[in-house]
Scaffold this motif. Structure first.
Motif, PDB file in Angstrom:
ATOM      1  N   MET A  44       0.774  -1.017   0.008  1.00  0.00           N
ATOM      2  CA  MET A  44      -0.063   0.163  -0.239  1.00  0.00           C
ATOM      3  C   MET A  44       0.987   1.215  -0.142  1.00  0.00           C
ATOM      4  N   PRO A  45       0.773   2.208  -1.013  1.00  0.00           N
ATOM      5  CA  PRO A  45       1.411   3.373  -0.833  1.00  0.00           C
ATOM      6  C   PRO A  45       1.503   4.164   0.420  1.00  0.00           C
ATOM      7  N   GLU A  46       2.411   4.810   0.848  1.00  0.00           N
ATOM      8  CA  GLU A  46       2.494   5.647   1.655  1.00  0.00           C
ATOM      9  C   GLU A  46       1.594   6.937   1.689  1.00  0.00           C
ATOM     10  N   ASN A  47       1.455   7.325   0.582  1.00  0.00           N
ATOM     11  CA  ASN A  47       0.870   8.893   0.165  1.00  0.00           C
ATOM     12  C   ASN A  47      -0.719   8.555   0.330  1.00  0.00           C
ATOM     13  N   LEU A  48      -1.238   9.367   1.365  1.00  0.00           N
ATOM     14  CA  LEU A  48      -2.469   9.319   1.697  1.00  0.00           C
ATOM     15  C   LEU A  48      -3.377  10.037   0.398  1.00  0.00           C
ATOM     16  N   LEU A  49      -2.934  10.773  -0.380  1.00  0.00           N
ATOM     17  CA  LEU A  49      -3.594  11.327  -1.549  1.00  0.00           C
ATOM     18  C   LEU A  49      -3.636  10.244  -3.037  1.00  0.00           C
ATOM     19  N   ALA A  50      -2.939   9.225  -2.777  1.00  0.00           N
ATOM     20  CA  ALA A  50      -2.931   8.288  -4.049  1.00  0.00           C
ATOM     21  C   ALA A  50      -4.385   7.651  -4.135  1.00  0.00           C
ATOM     22  N   PRO A  51      -5.029   7.313  -3.048  1.00  0.00           N
ATOM     23  CA  PRO A  51      -6.448   6.872  -3.343  1.00  0.00           C
ATOM     24  C   PRO A  51      -7.108   7.786  -3.948  1.00  0.00           C
ATOM     25  N   GLY A  52      -7.190   9.044  -3.494  1.00  0.00           N
ATOM     26  CA  GLY A  52      -8.001  10.161  -4.331  1.00  0.00           C
ATOM     27  C   GLY A  52      -7.600  10.159  -5.674  1.00  0.00           C
ATOM     28  N   ALA A  53      -6.412  10.045  -6.080  1.00  0.00           N
ATOM     29  CA  ALA A  53      -6.233  10.297  -7.369  1.00  0.00           C
ATOM     30  C   ALA A  53      -6.582   9.045  -8.353  1.00  0.00           C
ATOM     31  N   VAL A  54      -6.641   7.756  -7.802  1.00  0.00           N
ATOM     32  CA  VAL A  54      -7.240   6.711  -8.455  1.00  0.00           C
ATOM     33  C   VAL A  54      -8.501   6.870  -8.479  1.00  0.00           C
ATOM     34  N   LEU A  55      -9.068   7.469  -7.522  1.00  0.00           N
ATOM     35  CA  LEU A  55     -10.744   7.516  -7.592  1.00  0.00           C
ATOM     36  C   LEU A  55     -10.885   8.738  -8.607  1.00  0.00           C
ATOM     37  N   ALA A  56     -10.211   9.668  -8.804  1.00  0.00           N
ATOM     38  CA  ALA A  56     -10.537  10.682  -9.741  1.00  0.00           C
ATOM     39  C   ALA A  56     -10.322  10.087 -11.200  1.00  0.00           C
ATOM     40  N   LEU A  57      -9.203   9.203 -11.433  1.00  0.00           N
ATOM     41  CA  LEU A  57      -8.944   8.687 -13.017  1.00  0.00           C
ATOM     42  C   LEU A  57     -10.349   7.710 -12.997  1.00  0.00           C
ATOM     43  N   TRP A  58     -10.542   6.839 -12.043  1.00  0.00           N
ATOM     44  CA  TRP A  58     -11.667   5.964 -12.131  1.00  0.00           C
ATOM     45  C   TRP A  58     -13.064   6.984 -12.470  1.00  0.00           C
ATOM     46  N   THR A  59     -13.160   7.895 -11.983  1.00  0.00           N
ATOM     47  CA  THR A  59     -14.294   8.871 -12.530  1.00  0.00           C
ATOM     48  C   THR A  59     -14.363   9.246 -13.971  1.00  0.00           C
ATOM     49  N   LEU A  60     -13.299   9.546 -14.399  1.00  0.00           N
ATOM     50  CA  LEU A  60     -13.071   9.995 -15.823  1.00  0.00           C
ATOM     51  C   LEU A  60     -13.213   8.688 -16.630  1.00  0.00           C
ATOM     52  N   ILE A  61     -12.686   7.453 -16.194  1.00  0.00           N
ATOM     53  CA  ILE A  61     -13.016   6.354 -16.977  1.00  0.00           C
ATOM     54  C   ILE A  61     -14.490   5.833 -17.123  1.00  0.00           C
ATOM     55  N   MET A  62     -15.164   6.342 -16.107  1.00  0.00           N
ATOM     56  CA  MET A  62     -16.457   6.083 -15.953  1.00  0.00           C
ATOM     57  C   MET A  62     -17.333   7.166 -17.050  1.00  0.00           C
ATOM     58  N   LEU A  63     -16.762   8.205 -16.894  1.00  0.00           N
ATOM     59  CA  LEU A  63     -17.312   9.080 -18.024  1.00  0.00           C
ATOM     60  C   LEU A  63     -16.978   8.692 -19.180  1.00  0.00           C
ATOM     61  N   GLY A  64     -15.875   8.240 -19.804  1.00  0.00           N
ATOM     62  CA  GLY A  64     -15.720   7.634 -20.865  1.00  0.00           C
ATOM     63  C   GLY A  64     -16.795   6.633 -21.277  1.00  0.00           C
ATOM     64  N   TRP A  65     -16.973   5.760 -20.540  1.00  0.00           N
ATOM     65  CA  TRP A  65     -17.654   4.601 -20.563  1.00  0.00           C
ATOM     66  C   TRP A  65     -19.122   4.964 -21.015  1.00  0.00           C
ATOM     67  N   ALA A  66     -19.775   5.880 -20.114  1.00  0.00           N
ATOM     68  CA  ALA A  66     -20.714   6.651 -20.321  1.00  0.00           C
ATOM     69  C   ALA A  66     -21.150   7.101 -21.637  1.00  0.00           C
ATOM     70  N   ALA A  67     -20.086   7.963 -21.942  1.00  0.00           N
ATOM     71  CA  ALA A  67     -20.015   8.623 -23.197  1.00  0.00           C
ATOM     72  C   ALA A  67     -20.271   7.673 -24.334  1.00  0.00           C
ATOM     73  N   VAL A  68     -19.192   6.766 -24.413  1.00  0.00           N
ATOM     74  CA  VAL A  68     -19.222   5.834 -25.632  1.00  0.00           C
ATOM     75  C   VAL A  68     -20.550   4.963 -25.677  1.00  0.00           C
ATOM     76  N   THR A  69     -21.150   4.558 -24.353  1.00  0.00           N
ATOM     77  CA  THR A  69     -22.187   3.691 -24.464  1.00  0.00           C
ATOM     78  C   THR A  69     -23.316   4.587 -24.742  1.00  0.00           C
ATOM     79  N   ARG A  70     -23.520   5.973 -24.569  1.00  0.00           N
ATOM     80  CA  ARG A  70     -24.586   6.532 -24.805  1.00  0.00           C
ATOM     81  C   ARG A  70     -24.526   6.958 -26.567  1.00  0.00           C
ATOM     82  N   PHE A  71     -23.266   7.366 -26.950  1.00  0.00           N
ATOM     83  CA  PHE A  71     -23.290   7.605 -28.363  1.00  0.00           C
ATOM     84  C   PHE A  71     -23.763   6.289 -29.260  1.00  0.00           C
ATOM     85  N   GLN A  72     -23.382   5.286 -28.688  1.00  0.00           N
ATOM     86  CA  GLN A  72     -23.598   3.975 -29.510  1.00  0.00           C
ATOM     87  C   GLN A  72     -24.997   3.630 -29.337  1.00  0.00           C
TER      88      GLN A  72
END
Length: 143
Positions: A1-29
């Motif tokens: 587990m990384p020592e940086n407490l901010l790392a989980p926040g960065a991962v969740l921010a990236l995951w949120t953008l992945i979900m945005l992409g998934w939602a957009a692609v699915t909607r456009f299809q």
């Protein structure tokens, strides 16, 4: 587990953008399948206008993206409070990673299966992690 407490926040921010992409692609299809043409759509449309037009399985991804912009905003703030007040411990890092993992599981479940009792249980576990983190942030910031 990384020592940086901010790392989980960065991962969740990236995951949120992945979900945005998934939602957009699915909607456009789905637009073509239901006969929607964005070029002829009336001005001022919003995502909520697609409820009942697009299939639920398509909309679930967008619903989850919206959810990731709600409660996790508190998560990001709590991480910053803990980080700045010296509250980064094995416990807080573990709870932060648990929150992120649970939110990712929640996303995948909501976007694909979406049975409310199970989805709520996953959400409740993540919320419990956040509540404990918030209490620990208050303790850390009060010194």
């Amino acid at each position: 587990m990384p020592e940086n407490l901010l790392a989980p926040g960065a991962v969740l921010a990236l995951w949120t953008l992945i979900m945005l992409g998934w939602a957009a692609v699915t909607r456009f299809q789905a637009f073509g399948k239901v006969g929607l043409d964005l070029k002829t759509a009336p001005p001022g449309g919003r995502g909520v206008d697609l409820e009942g037009v697009l299939p639920p399985l398509t909309n679930w991804k967008s619903h989850n993206y919206t959810h990731l912009l709600e409660q996790p905003t508190l998560f990001y703030a709590v991480l910053v409070f803990l980080h700045l007040s010296g509250g980064s411990t094995d416990l807080t890092r573990g709870l932060a990673w648990a929150y992120v993992v649970l939110r990712i599981i929640h996303s995948l479940y909501q976007a694909t299966v979406n049975r409310v009792p199970v989805r709520f249980a996953i959400f409740a576990l993540a919320t419990f992690c956040l509540v404990v983190l918030a209490v620990l942030a208050v303790i850390a910031t009060l010194g």
